[in-house]
Scaffold this motif. Structure first.
Motif, PDB file in Angstrom:
ATOM      1  N   SER A   1       0.876  -3.177   3.627  1.00  0.00           N
ATOM      2  CA  SER A   1       0.265  -4.153   2.728  1.00  0.00           C
ATOM      3  C   SER A   1      -0.389  -3.428   1.575  1.00  0.00           C
ATOM      4  O   SER A   1      -0.747  -2.251   1.684  1.00  0.00           O
ATOM      5  CB  SER A   1      -0.772  -5.004   3.471  1.00  0.00           C
ATOM      6  OG  SER A   1      -1.817  -4.197   3.974  1.00  0.00           O
ATOM      7  N   GLY A   2      -0.518  -4.129   0.472  1.00  0.00           N
ATOM      8  CA  GLY A   2      -1.150  -3.540  -0.694  1.00  0.00           C
ATOM      9  C   GLY A   2      -1.271  -4.563  -1.796  1.00  0.00           C
ATOM     10  O   GLY A   2      -0.750  -5.688  -1.704  1.00  0.00           O
ATOM     11  N   ARG A   3      -1.968  -4.158  -2.846  1.00  0.00           N
ATOM     12  CA  ARG A   3      -2.194  -5.065  -3.965  1.00  0.00           C
ATOM     13  C   ARG A   3      -0.905  -5.247  -4.764  1.00  0.00           C
ATOM     14  O   ARG A   3      -0.345  -4.291  -5.265  1.00  0.00           O
ATOM     15  CB  ARG A   3      -3.291  -4.508  -4.882  1.00  0.00           C
ATOM     16  CG  ARG A   3      -4.665  -4.428  -4.229  1.00  0.00           C
ATOM     17  CD  ARG A   3      -5.698  -3.829  -5.166  1.00  0.00           C
ATOM     18  NE  ARG A   3      -5.526  -2.376  -5.265  1.00  0.00           N
ATOM     19  CZ  ARG A   3      -5.023  -1.751  -6.328  1.00  0.00           C
ATOM     20  NH1 ARG A   3      -4.611  -2.457  -7.362  1.00  0.00           N
ATOM     21  NH2 ARG A   3      -4.906  -0.444  -6.359  1.00  0.00           N
ATOM     22  N   ALA A   4      -0.468  -6.508  -4.877  1.00  0.00           N
ATOM     23  CA  ALA A   4       0.659  -6.868  -5.752  1.00  0.00           C
ATOM     24  C   ALA A   4       1.904  -6.039  -5.474  1.00  0.00           C
ATOM     25  O   ALA A   4       2.539  -5.509  -6.386  1.00  0.00           O
ATOM     26  CB  ALA A   4       0.241  -6.742  -7.218  1.00  0.00           C
ATOM     27  N   LEU A   5       2.279  -5.923  -4.184  1.00  0.00           N
ATOM     28  CA  LEU A   5       3.471  -5.172  -3.812  1.00  0.00           C
ATOM     29  C   LEU A   5       4.595  -6.106  -3.376  1.00  0.00           C
ATOM     30  O   LEU A   5       4.349  -7.131  -2.749  1.00  0.00           O
ATOM     31  CB  LEU A   5       3.164  -4.204  -2.669  1.00  0.00           C
ATOM     32  CG  LEU A   5       2.282  -2.995  -2.956  1.00  0.00           C
ATOM     33  CD1 LEU A   5       2.101  -2.176  -1.694  1.00  0.00           C
ATOM     34  CD2 LEU A   5       2.871  -2.135  -4.065  1.00  0.00           C
ATOM     35  N   ASP A   6       5.819  -5.736  -3.710  1.00  0.00           N
ATOM     36  CA  ASP A   6       7.003  -6.358  -3.129  1.00  0.00           C
ATOM     37  C   ASP A   6       7.412  -5.515  -1.927  1.00  0.00           C
ATOM     38  O   ASP A   6       7.506  -4.283  -2.031  1.00  0.00           O
ATOM     39  CB  ASP A   6       8.154  -6.407  -4.134  1.00  0.00           C
ATOM     40  CG  ASP A   6       8.094  -7.628  -5.023  1.00  0.00           C
ATOM     41  OD1 ASP A   6       7.512  -8.643  -4.586  1.00  0.00           O
ATOM     42  OD2 ASP A   6       8.612  -7.572  -6.155  1.00  0.00           O
ATOM     43  N   ILE A   7       7.642  -6.157  -0.790  1.00  0.00           N
ATOM     44  CA  ILE A   7       8.021  -5.452   0.437  1.00  0.00           C
ATOM     45  C   ILE A   7       9.346  -6.016   0.924  1.00  0.00           C
ATOM     46  O   ILE A   7       9.465  -7.216   1.181  1.00  0.00           O
ATOM     47  CB  ILE A   7       6.937  -5.601   1.517  1.00  0.00           C
ATOM     48  CG1 ILE A   7       5.607  -5.029   1.003  1.00  0.00           C
ATOM     49  CG2 ILE A   7       7.358  -4.908   2.808  1.00  0.00           C
ATOM     50  CD1 ILE A   7       4.435  -5.244   1.927  1.00  0.00           C
ATOM     51  N   MET A   8      10.360  -5.151   1.041  1.00  0.00           N
ATOM     52  CA  MET A   8      11.714  -5.569   1.404  1.00  0.00           C
ATOM     53  C   MET A   8      12.161  -4.869   2.681  1.00  0.00           C
ATOM     54  O   MET A   8      12.472  -3.673   2.645  1.00  0.00           O
ATOM     55  CB  MET A   8      12.689  -5.225   0.266  1.00  0.00           C
ATOM     56  CG  MET A   8      12.377  -5.879  -1.063  1.00  0.00           C
ATOM     57  SD  MET A   8      13.237  -5.086  -2.459  1.00  0.00           S
ATOM     58  CE  MET A   8      12.086  -3.745  -2.847  1.00  0.00           C
ATOM     59  N   PRO A   9      12.156  -5.542   3.823  1.00  0.00           N
ATOM     60  CA  PRO A   9      12.654  -4.904   5.056  1.00  0.00           C
ATOM     61  C   PRO A   9      14.112  -4.497   4.890  1.00  0.00           C
ATOM     62  O   PRO A   9      14.918  -5.241   4.315  1.00  0.00           O
ATOM     63  CB  PRO A   9      12.509  -6.016   6.098  1.00  0.00           C
ATOM     64  CG  PRO A   9      11.473  -6.939   5.537  1.00  0.00           C
ATOM     65  CD  PRO A   9      11.686  -6.907   4.058  1.00  0.00           C
ATOM     66  N   VAL A  10      14.461  -3.302   5.388  1.00  0.00           N
ATOM     67  CA  VAL A  10      15.838  -2.836   5.245  1.00  0.00           C
ATOM     68  C   VAL A  10      16.503  -2.499   6.576  1.00  0.00           C
ATOM     69  O   VAL A  10      17.725  -2.527   6.684  1.00  0.00           O
ATOM     70  CB  VAL A  10      15.927  -1.610   4.311  1.00  0.00           C
ATOM     71  CG1 VAL A  10      15.597  -1.992   2.887  1.00  0.00           C
ATOM     72  CG2 VAL A  10      15.049  -0.478   4.780  1.00  0.00           C
ATOM     73  N   MET A  11      15.708  -2.168   7.617  1.00  0.00           N
ATOM     74  CA  MET A  11      16.367  -1.835   8.879  1.00  0.00           C
ATOM     75  C   MET A  11      15.377  -1.863  10.037  1.00  0.00           C
ATOM     76  O   MET A  11      14.177  -1.673   9.857  1.00  0.00           O
ATOM     77  CB  MET A  11      17.015  -0.451   8.803  1.00  0.00           C
ATOM     78  CG  MET A  11      16.023   0.702   8.736  1.00  0.00           C
ATOM     79  SD  MET A  11      16.802   2.351   8.809  1.00  0.00           S
ATOM     80  CE  MET A  11      17.400   2.371  10.500  1.00  0.00           C
ATOM     81  N   ASP A  12      15.900  -2.151  11.225  1.00  0.00           N
ATOM     82  CA  ASP A  12      15.160  -1.994  12.476  1.00  0.00           C
ATOM     83  C   ASP A  12      15.725  -0.756  13.171  1.00  0.00           C
ATOM     84  O   ASP A  12      16.943  -0.617  13.325  1.00  0.00           O
ATOM     85  CB  ASP A  12      15.334  -3.217  13.379  1.00  0.00           C
ATOM     86  CG  ASP A  12      14.551  -4.412  12.868  1.00  0.00           C
ATOM     87  OD1 ASP A  12      13.432  -4.211  12.371  1.00  0.00           O
ATOM     88  OD2 ASP A  12      15.070  -5.537  12.943  1.00  0.00           O
ATOM     89  N   GLU A  13      14.844   0.123  13.592  1.00  0.00           N
ATOM     90  CA  GLU A  13      15.283   1.376  14.196  1.00  0.00           C
ATOM     91  C   GLU A  13      14.709   1.532  15.598  1.00  0.00           C
ATOM     92  O   GLU A  13      13.507   1.359  15.803  1.00  0.00           O
ATOM     93  CB  GLU A  13      14.844   2.562  13.338  1.00  0.00           C
ATOM     94  CG  GLU A  13      15.294   3.886  13.919  1.00  0.00           C
ATOM     95  CD  GLU A  13      14.798   5.063  13.105  1.00  0.00           C
ATOM     96  OE1 GLU A  13      15.440   6.118  13.181  1.00  0.00           O
ATOM     97  OE2 GLU A  13      13.761   4.937  12.411  1.00  0.00           O
TER      98      GLU A  13
END
Length: 305
Positions: A154-166
């Motif tokens: 989490s963070g200020r004004a961030l876009d977070i895009m999951p890419v993989m489960d490992e």
């Protein structure tokens, strides 16, 4: 100085965010006097004081706060201008910086960066390793363009895009057979065995701790190391078992001398790309994101033994 120096703007922002000239100097790889000079040059150009000293360090003046707000808009405008001009170029050029953990850097990035260099030789990519918290902060402060980190983040004004489960897997030296007595590698079955673990405080270690904790167990590792390659070397020497990302034993050479098995219940982590919401999506950044998604989805893991 007769024109506004964009580099001085970046330095000023870091000084205010970190609360000291020395902290900003460490991040920028400059001396403290050099950082102080850049801020003074900015103040001379704008003919106003931007920073004042307090009992707790330094803080921005009212003029400095106004510069911080408008300075970010200036930087975005410059990025947008560069992006617009680059649309007329066929080649993907420029430079970008990516932060990630050591395991992904060693086992995921090399083939992707090789593809990137072959396809876009004029694009320069810098890679920095660190833990999730440090990488997210660097992205927030615009010192990194992208981060590939363990989620949640989490963070200020961030876009977070999951890419993989490992998946995380159990590894032990091939000649050791103590795991063969267990039909399932549960927390209860492994708790009494000598564990070589990641160092305390890392995101990876937290995941492993929680896997045991959900069964009411706490672990007392015989070794705690910060390097996954060091952990694998100790395991190969027969000093204990470990729980590591399957990415680290994907290729035959990576798992040589190791017995790899799945855990019960399965333990996994999610990796995701983080970037600022106001980051201009240049051709280079778009291409790196595409390759990260493609590489993550294309990982071919060995079957558990």
């Amino acid at each position: 100085m007769t024109t506004l120096n964009l580099g001085n703007l970046v330095t000023f922002r870091l000084v205010v965010q970190r609360g000291s000239f020395s902290a900003a100097a460490d991040l920028l790889g400059l001396s403290q006097p050099a950082v102080s000079l850049q801020v003074r040059q900015l103040e001379q150009f704008l003919q106003t004081r931007l920073i004042e000293r307090t009992g707790r360090g330094i803080k921005a003046t009212a003029a400095g706060l106004a510069l911080l707000e408008n300075g970010e808009r200036v930087e975005r405008a410059v990025e947008e201008t560069i992006r617009s001009v680059s649309e007329y170029r066929h080649e993907v050029t420029g430079s970008l910086t990516l932060g990630t953990g050591a395991t992904a850097c060693i086992h995921l990035l090399p083939p992707l960066l090789q593809q990137l260099r072959e396809k876009h030789p004029l694009l320069r990519v810098g890679v920095t390793t660190g833990n999730t918290m440090d990488i997210v902060r660097a992205v927030e402060e615009n010192r990194l363009d992208l981060g590939l980190v363990t989620l949640p983040a989490s963070g200020r004004a961030l876009d977070i895009m999951p890419v993989m489960d490992e998946e995380f897997v159990y590894v032990i030296a091939s000649e050791q057979s103590q795991s063969e007595a267990f039909s399932a590698l549960t927390p209860q079955a492994l708790h009494a065995l000598p564990l070589i673990a990641f160092e305390s405080g890392s995101g990876t270690r937290t995941l492993i701790d929680m896997w045991f904790h959900t069964s009411g167990l706490q672990i007392s590792p015989v070794m705690q190391l910060g390097s996954i390659e060091a952990i694998k070397r100790m395991v190969r020497a027969g000093l204990g078992y470990s729980i590591i990302p399957r990415m680290a034993v994907e290729h035959p050479a990576d798992r040589e001398g190791l017995n790899v098995r799945s855990l019960t219940p399965v333990l996994h982590r999610q990796l995701g790309i983080v970037m600022r919401q106001d980051k201009i999506l240049s051709k280079g950044i778009s291409e790196v994101i595409r390759l990260l998604r493609q590489g993550a989805s294309g990982l071919s893991y060995p079957e558990a033994e």
